[in-house]
Design an enzyme around this catalytic site. Structure first.
Site, PDB file in Angstrom:
ATOM      1  N   ARG A  79       0.830  -1.219   0.000  1.00 42.87           N
ATOM      2  CA  ARG A  79       0.000   0.000   0.000  1.00 42.87           C
ATOM      3  C   ARG A  79       0.856   1.257   0.000  1.00 42.87           C
ATOM      4  O   ARG A  79       0.488   2.257  -0.609  1.00 42.87           O
ATOM      5  CB  ARG A  79      -0.861   0.014   1.270  1.00 42.87           C
ATOM      6  CG  ARG A  79      -2.040  -0.905   1.182  1.00 42.87           C
ATOM      7  CD  ARG A  79      -3.073  -0.503   2.237  1.00 42.87           C
ATOM      8  NE  ARG A  79      -3.977  -1.605   2.443  1.00 42.87           N
ATOM      9  CZ  ARG A  79      -3.895  -2.473   3.439  1.00 42.87           C
ATOM     10  NH1 ARG A  79      -2.946  -2.355   4.338  1.00 42.87           N
ATOM     11  NH2 ARG A  79      -4.755  -3.458   3.551  1.00 42.87           N
ATOM     12  N   LYS A 185       1.122 -19.603   5.648  1.00 46.89           N
ATOM     13  CA  LYS A 185       0.216 -19.896   6.740  1.00 46.89           C
ATOM     14  C   LYS A 185      -0.098 -18.598   7.498  1.00 46.89           C
ATOM     15  O   LYS A 185       0.700 -17.673   7.409  1.00 46.89           O
ATOM     16  CB  LYS A 185       0.815 -20.953   7.660  1.00 46.89           C
ATOM     17  CG  LYS A 185       2.158 -20.509   8.318  1.00 46.89           C
ATOM     18  CD  LYS A 185       2.341 -21.138   9.638  1.00 46.89           C
ATOM     19  CE  LYS A 185       2.129 -20.177  10.747  1.00 46.89           C
ATOM     20  NZ  LYS A 185       3.246 -19.397  11.219  1.00 46.89           N
ATOM     21  N   ASP A 214       5.285 -23.870   3.929  1.00 48.15           N
ATOM     22  CA  ASP A 214       5.568 -24.093   5.348  1.00 48.15           C
ATOM     23  C   ASP A 214       7.077 -24.215   5.414  1.00 48.15           C
ATOM     24  O   ASP A 214       7.640 -25.231   4.994  1.00 48.15           O
ATOM     25  CB  ASP A 214       4.898 -25.394   5.812  1.00 48.15           C
ATOM     26  CG  ASP A 214       5.143 -25.687   7.289  1.00 48.15           C
ATOM     27  OD1 ASP A 214       6.222 -25.326   7.787  1.00 48.15           O
ATOM     28  OD2 ASP A 214       4.270 -26.297   7.924  1.00 48.15           O
ATOM     29  N   HIS A 215       7.747 -23.157   5.910  1.00 38.54           N
ATOM     30  CA  HIS A 215       9.205 -23.148   5.776  1.00 38.54           C
ATOM     31  C   HIS A 215       9.874 -24.294   6.550  1.00 38.54           C
ATOM     32  O   HIS A 215      10.983 -24.683   6.238  1.00 38.54           O
ATOM     33  CB  HIS A 215       9.792 -21.777   6.147  1.00 38.54           C
ATOM     34  CG  HIS A 215       9.810 -21.489   7.622  1.00 38.54           C
ATOM     35  ND1 HIS A 215       8.686 -21.173   8.335  1.00 38.54           N
ATOM     36  CD2 HIS A 215      10.822 -21.476   8.508  1.00 38.54           C
ATOM     37  CE1 HIS A 215       9.012 -20.964   9.595  1.00 38.54           C
ATOM     38  NE2 HIS A 215      10.314 -21.145   9.734  1.00 38.54           N
ATOM     39  N   LYS A 219      13.466 -26.967   5.655  1.00 39.29           N
ATOM     40  CA  LYS A 219      14.721 -26.967   6.422  1.00 39.29           C
ATOM     41  C   LYS A 219      15.493 -28.227   6.064  1.00 39.29           C
ATOM     42  O   LYS A 219      14.903 -29.307   5.964  1.00 39.29           O
ATOM     43  CB  LYS A 219      14.428 -26.944   7.934  1.00 39.29           C
ATOM     44  CG  LYS A 219      13.900 -25.597   8.433  1.00 39.29           C
ATOM     45  CD  LYS A 219      13.670 -25.656   9.935  1.00 39.29           C
ATOM     46  CE  LYS A 219      12.911 -24.442  10.433  1.00 39.29           C
ATOM     47  NZ  LYS A 219      13.701 -23.231  10.610  1.00 39.29           N
ATOM     48  N   GLU A 253      11.464 -21.750  21.468  1.00 34.36           N
ATOM     49  CA  GLU A 253      12.058 -20.482  21.020  1.00 34.36           C
ATOM     50  C   GLU A 253      12.401 -19.644  22.234  1.00 34.36           C
ATOM     51  O   GLU A 253      11.654 -19.651  23.223  1.00 34.36           O
ATOM     52  CB  GLU A 253      11.046 -19.695  20.187  1.00 34.36           C
ATOM     53  CG  GLU A 253      10.655 -20.366  18.908  1.00 34.36           C
ATOM     54  CD  GLU A 253       9.728 -19.461  18.111  1.00 34.36           C
ATOM     55  OE1 GLU A 253      10.232 -18.507  17.514  1.00 34.36           O
ATOM     56  OE2 GLU A 253       8.512 -19.695  18.129  1.00 34.36           O
ATOM     57  N   ASP A 272      -0.466 -21.003  15.553  1.00 32.04           N
ATOM     58  CA  ASP A 272       0.779 -20.478  14.971  1.00 32.04           C
ATOM     59  C   ASP A 272       1.787 -21.583  14.646  1.00 32.04           C
ATOM     60  O   ASP A 272       2.466 -21.525  13.623  1.00 32.04           O
ATOM     61  CB  ASP A 272       1.402 -19.471  15.959  1.00 32.04           C
ATOM     62  CG  ASP A 272       2.626 -18.780  15.381  1.00 32.04           C
ATOM     63  OD1 ASP A 272       2.538 -18.289  14.237  1.00 32.04           O
ATOM     64  OD2 ASP A 272       3.679 -18.739  16.044  1.00 32.04           O
ATOM     65  N   HIS A 277       3.732 -26.414  11.376  1.00 33.08           N
ATOM     66  CA  HIS A 277       5.081 -26.973  11.540  1.00 33.08           C
ATOM     67  C   HIS A 277       5.097 -28.266  12.370  1.00 33.08           C
ATOM     68  O   HIS A 277       5.733 -29.248  11.996  1.00 33.08           O
ATOM     69  CB  HIS A 277       6.007 -25.965  12.216  1.00 33.08           C
ATOM     70  CG  HIS A 277       5.975 -24.594  11.614  1.00 33.08           C
ATOM     71  ND1 HIS A 277       5.850 -24.372  10.275  1.00 33.08           N
ATOM     72  CD2 HIS A 277       6.056 -23.358  12.192  1.00 33.08           C
ATOM     73  CE1 HIS A 277       5.868 -23.054  10.033  1.00 33.08           C
ATOM     74  NE2 HIS A 277       5.982 -22.428  11.186  1.00 33.08           N
ATOM     75  N   LYS A 377       7.148 -19.964  23.222  1.00 33.77           N
ATOM     76  CA  LYS A 377       8.003 -18.784  23.095  1.00 33.77           C
ATOM     77  C   LYS A 377       8.598 -18.460  24.463  1.00 33.77           C
ATOM     78  O   LYS A 377       8.083 -18.867  25.494  1.00 33.77           O
ATOM     79  CB  LYS A 377       7.184 -17.596  22.588  1.00 33.77           C
ATOM     80  CG  LYS A 377       6.714 -17.798  21.138  1.00 33.77           C
ATOM     81  CD  LYS A 377       6.411 -16.491  20.457  1.00 33.77           C
ATOM     82  CE  LYS A 377       5.935 -16.691  19.034  1.00 33.77           C
ATOM     83  NZ  LYS A 377       7.009 -17.002  18.091  1.00 33.77           N
ATOM     84  N   LYS A 382      16.631 -21.552  21.916  1.00 25.75           N
ATOM     85  CA  LYS A 382      16.062 -21.951  20.625  1.00 25.75           C
ATOM     86  C   LYS A 382      16.475 -23.406  20.410  1.00 25.75           C
ATOM     87  O   LYS A 382      17.661 -23.737  20.394  1.00 25.75           O
ATOM     88  CB  LYS A 382      16.673 -21.055  19.539  1.00 25.75           C
ATOM     89  CG  LYS A 382      16.322 -21.470  18.129  1.00 25.75           C
ATOM     90  CD  LYS A 382      15.024 -20.850  17.716  1.00 25.75           C
ATOM     91  CE  LYS A 382      14.651 -21.184  16.294  1.00 25.75           C
ATOM     92  NZ  LYS A 382      13.249 -20.900  16.003  1.00 25.75           N
TER      93      LYS A 382
HETATM   94  C1  BG6 Z   1       6.633 -19.075  12.250  1.00 23.51           C
HETATM   95  C2  BG6 Z   1       5.789 -18.644  13.421  1.00 23.51           C
HETATM   96  O1  BG6 Z   1       5.866 -19.807  11.338  1.00 23.51           O
HETATM   97  O2  BG6 Z   1       7.712 -19.870  12.706  1.00 23.51           O
HETATM   98  C3  BG6 Z   1       6.633 -17.870  14.417  1.00 23.51           C
HETATM   99  O3  BG6 Z   1       4.735 -17.824  12.958  1.00 23.51           O
HETATM  100  C4  BG6 Z   1       7.845 -18.681  14.814  1.00 23.51           C
HETATM  101  O4  BG6 Z   1       5.884 -17.516  15.559  1.00 23.51           O
HETATM  102  C5  BG6 Z   1       8.586 -19.188  13.592  1.00 23.51           C
HETATM  103  O5  BG6 Z   1       8.686 -17.833  15.574  1.00 23.51           O
HETATM  104  C6  BG6 Z   1       9.680 -20.156  13.972  1.00 23.51           C
HETATM  105  O6  BG6 Z   1      10.436 -20.448  12.849  1.00 23.51           O
HETATM  106  P1  BG6 Z   1      11.945 -20.892  12.977  1.00 23.51           P
HETATM  107  O7  BG6 Z   1      12.358 -21.243  11.596  1.00 23.51           O
HETATM  108  O8  BG6 Z   1      12.679 -19.718  13.548  1.00 23.51           O
HETATM  109  O9  BG6 Z   1      11.957 -22.043  13.931  1.00 23.51           O
END
Ligand code: BG6
Length: 522
Positions: A79, A185, A214-215, A219, A253, A272, A277, A377, A382
Site C-alpha cells: 500500500r 500460513k 511451510d518453511h 529446512k 524459542e 501459529d 510446523h 516462546k 532456541k
Molecule cells: C513461524 C511462526 O511460522 O515460525 C513464528 O509464525 C515462529 O511464531 C517461527 O517464531 C519459527 O520459525 P523458525 O524457523 O525460527 O523455527
C-alpha cells in the site's frame, strides 16, 4: 569378470574402509542440474517484515549462488507510496544485516521494482498486469510469474480473486506463461475458514498452481528425516511400537512475540505452530515409506498419518494438553517482559504462548505410542528436535550389580540450531568395577560438506520456481489437521475455567511444570 568390474580393494581393505569412511560430496554435485525457467516474482505485502528479513535476502543469496533464473524480475507491491529507488534502499539494510556478501547487490537490485497497490481495488491489479507486461518487454521472463502473498490472512481471498479478474492467474494466454500463487500460513483459523479460503483460491488457480508454503518442510534437517528413515536399512525394523516408547517433538524459542502481537494474540501457539510446523514434523516421523520420492506419493503418506490421528474429545482435552503463557523473566541474561506486558497485547490476554499436546496415531505401527508435541516462546533456548525414546531392555542381566534401571536408547534428530543426529547408548565404563555409562554417537549434518547450504526460504522459493510441490502443504492435509485441532481449540476457548487452565511460566524457563506432569502420566 571384466577388468572394469574387478574390485580395486582387498577384502580386508574394503571392510576396514566400510567401517570408517564418510562420503565427501563435492559442492558441484549439489548445484542444480539446470536453473529454473525465467520468471517474475511478485511479492504482495512487500513493505512487511517477511519480505525484508526473509524473502529478499533469500532471493539475493540464490542470486549470488547462481540459483536464480536468467533473466528474473522481482516486483514488490504494497500500500505504501514508494519509488522503486526507495524500495531498493529499504531492502539493502536487512540484506546486509543478514550477513550476506553484498558484492553482487548492485546487479541484483537492478531487477527489483516497486508498484504501490490497493489490495481491494480491481483497477490496481489491472495496473499490475500492465506494469508486468511493460517490464517484461525489456526483460523477457516469458510471462512466467509467481505471486507471493506475504499478507495478513484476511486479504488472501480478495487478492486471489482480483489476480484472477485481472487475468493474472491464467496460464499460457494473453502474454502469460505459467502462473503460481504462494500462500503463507495461517491457512484459515479453523476448518471452515481454511476450506473457504481454498475454494476461493481454486476459483482462479488450479491445484498445480497453488503453493502452500511451510518453511519447516524446507529446512535441511527436516528434509533429512525421510533420508534417515528410508535410505537406511537399520532404522525401519525398529521404528514402531515394539521398540519405541514415546516420541518428543520440540520447537522451543527464546524469542517472545516480538512485533507480531496483532496477529499472535488472536492465534496463539496452537494455530501459529501446531496446525502447520508441528504437524509436519509429526507426519515425517510417523509416516509409512512412500513408493516413490515424488510429491503426491509423499503427501499421500502424510495424509494417512493425519487421518489416523486419534480425535481428542472435549472432556479429554486437558488430559492431553497443557497450555502456558510466559510471565516476566530473564533470557540470555537479559530481563524481559511477560507476554501481557508486550506491546499490543491485552493486559488480561488469555492467549497461550506454550503448549504441550499428547497425540496418538491410531494404526498398527504406532498403537499406544504417545507423541508429545511441545512448542513455546520465551523458553530457555532456541531448540527444535525430534527425540525418539526407545523402550528399556526387557530384562537386565546386570540387575544384581547395577539395580533394575538401565537408561533407554535415545535417537535425537537435531533440527536447529545444531543440525545433528545423535544416538545415546550404554557402554561399559573403563576400569575394574562393573559400571555402565551412557555415551552418544553424534553426527554433525554438515560434516564432509562445504558447498552452498540453502536456507528454508531459499529452498522453498527455488522449488516453487521449479514447480515442485513436494515441500508444500496439500489441502487435504490442512483439512485433517484442523479436524484434530478445531475441537481442542474450541474447548479451550469456551471452557469456563480457561484462565485457571493457562499456566504462567517464567520467561527463560522450560515452560510450566504441569507439562512434566503430563509426560509422567505416560
Ligand atoms: C513461524 C511462526 O511460522 O515460525 C513464528 O509464525 C515462529 O511464531 C517461527 O517464531 C519459527 O520459525 P523458525 O524457523 O525460527 O523455527
Amino acid at each position: 569378470m571384466s577388468s572394469r568390474d574387478r574390485p580395486t580393494h582387498t577384502t580386508l581393505e574394503a571392510i576396514v574402509e566400510g567401517h570408517v569412511t564418510t562420503d565427501t560430496i563435492s559442492p558441484e554435485d549439489c548445484l542444480l542440474e539446470s536453473p529454473p525457467d525465467p520468471c517474475t516474482i511478485v511479492i504482495l505485502g512487500a513493505s512487511g517484515d517477511l519480505t525484508s528479513r526473509k524473502l529478499i535476502p533469500s532471493l539475493y543469496n540464490l542470486f549470488i549462488n547462481n540459483g536464480l533464473p536468467d533473466p528474473y524480475l522481482i516486483v514488490g507491491c504494497a500500500r505504501s507510496e514508494m519509488s522503486t529507488d526507495e524500495f531498493r534502499v529499504k531492502l539493502r539494510g536487512p540484506a546486509e544485516e543478514s550477513g550476506l556478501d553484498m558484492k553482487g547487490w548492485a546487479e541484483f537490485e537492478a531487477r527489483l521494482h516497486y508498484l504501490p497497490i490497493s489490495y481491494d481495488s480491481e483497477g490496481s491489479y489491472h495496473e499490475l498486469a500492465t506494469f508486468l507486461r511493460d517490464l517484461e518487454k525489456d526483460v523477457d521472463t516469458a510471462g512466467n510469474r509467481i505471486f507471493y502473498l506475504s499478507l495478513p490472512m484476511f486479504l488472501y481471498k480478495t487478492t486471489a480473486q482480483l489476480l484472477g479478474r485481472a487475468g493474472l492467474s491464467a496460464e499460457n494466454e494473453g502474454g502469460n506463461g505459467w502462473s503460481r500463487i504462494v500462500v503463507e500460513k495461517p491457512y484459515g483459523s479453523d476448518r471452515a475458514s481454511a476450506a473457504d479460503l481454498d475454494r476461493t483460491i481454486h476459483e482462479n488457480f488450479n491445484e498445480s498452481q497453488i503453493f502452500r508454503i511451510d518453511h519447516y518442510m524446507a529446512k535441511e534437517t527436516v528434509q533429512n528425516i525421510l533420508m534417515l528413515r528410508f535410505a537406511n536399512a537399520i532404522f525401519e525394523p525398529i521404528w514402531n511400537r515394539n521398540y519405541i516408547d514415546h516420541v518428543d517433538i520440540i520447537a522451543a524459542e527464546s524469542l517472545g512475540v516480538e512485533k507480531r502481537a496483532g496477529y499472535y494474540d488472536k492465534s496463539g501457539v496452537l494455530r501459529d505452530m501446531f496446525q502447520n510446523h508441528m504437524m509436519q514434523l509429526l507426519a515425517l516421523t510417523a509416516m509409512e515409506p512412500p513408493n516413490d520420492f515424488e510429491s503426491d506419493a509423499v503427501n499421500n503418506e502424510k495424509v494417512k498419518v493425519f487421518s489416523a490421528l486419534q480425535p481428542i474429545a472435549a472432556e479429554d482435552v486437558y488430559g492431553n494438553l497443557v497450555l502456558g503463557q510466559y510471565g516476566p523473566g530473564t533470557v540470555d541474561g537479559v530481563k524481559v517482559r511477560g507476554y501481557r506486558e508486550e506491546e499490543g497485547v491485552d493486559a488480561d490476554s488469555l492467549t497461550s504462548t506454550f503448549a504441550m499436546m499428547r497425540v496418538f496415531v491410531d494404526n498398527m505401527r504406532w498403537q499406544g505410542v504417545p507423541f508429545y508435541l511441545t512448542s513455546g516462546k520465551r523458553l530457555g533456548a532456541k531448540l527444535t528436535e525430534i527425540v525418539i525414546k526407545f523402550r528399556e531392555i526387557p530384562h537386565s542381566m546386570f540387575r544384581d550389580i547395577l539395580g533394575d534401571h538401565i537408561s533407554e536408547n535415545i535417537l535425537t534428530l537435531g533440527i536447529q540450531p545444531r543440525e545433528h543426529i545423535s544416538l545415546k547408548f550404554q557402554t561399559k565404563s573403563p576400569g575394574a568395577k562393573v559400571r555402565l555409562r551412557s555415551v552418544a554417537m553424534d553426527f554433525n549434518y554438515l560434516q564432509g560438506y562445504d558447498g552452498p547450504v540453502l536456507d528454508a526460504y531459499e529452498k522453498a522459493l527455488l522449488d516453487c520456481m521449479n514447480g515442485d510441490q513436494m515441500l508444500f502443504w496439500r489441502q487435504d492435509g490442512i483439512d485433517l489437521t484442523w479436524k484434530l485441532l478445531e475441537p481442542v481449540l474450541h474447548e479451550c476457548e469456551i471452557c469456563s475455567d480457561r484462565a485457571d487452565r493457562l499456566k504462567t511460566y517464567e520467561a527463560g524457563s522450560w515452560g510450566p511444570v504441569e507439562a512434566m506432569e503430563l509426560k509422567l502420566k505416560g
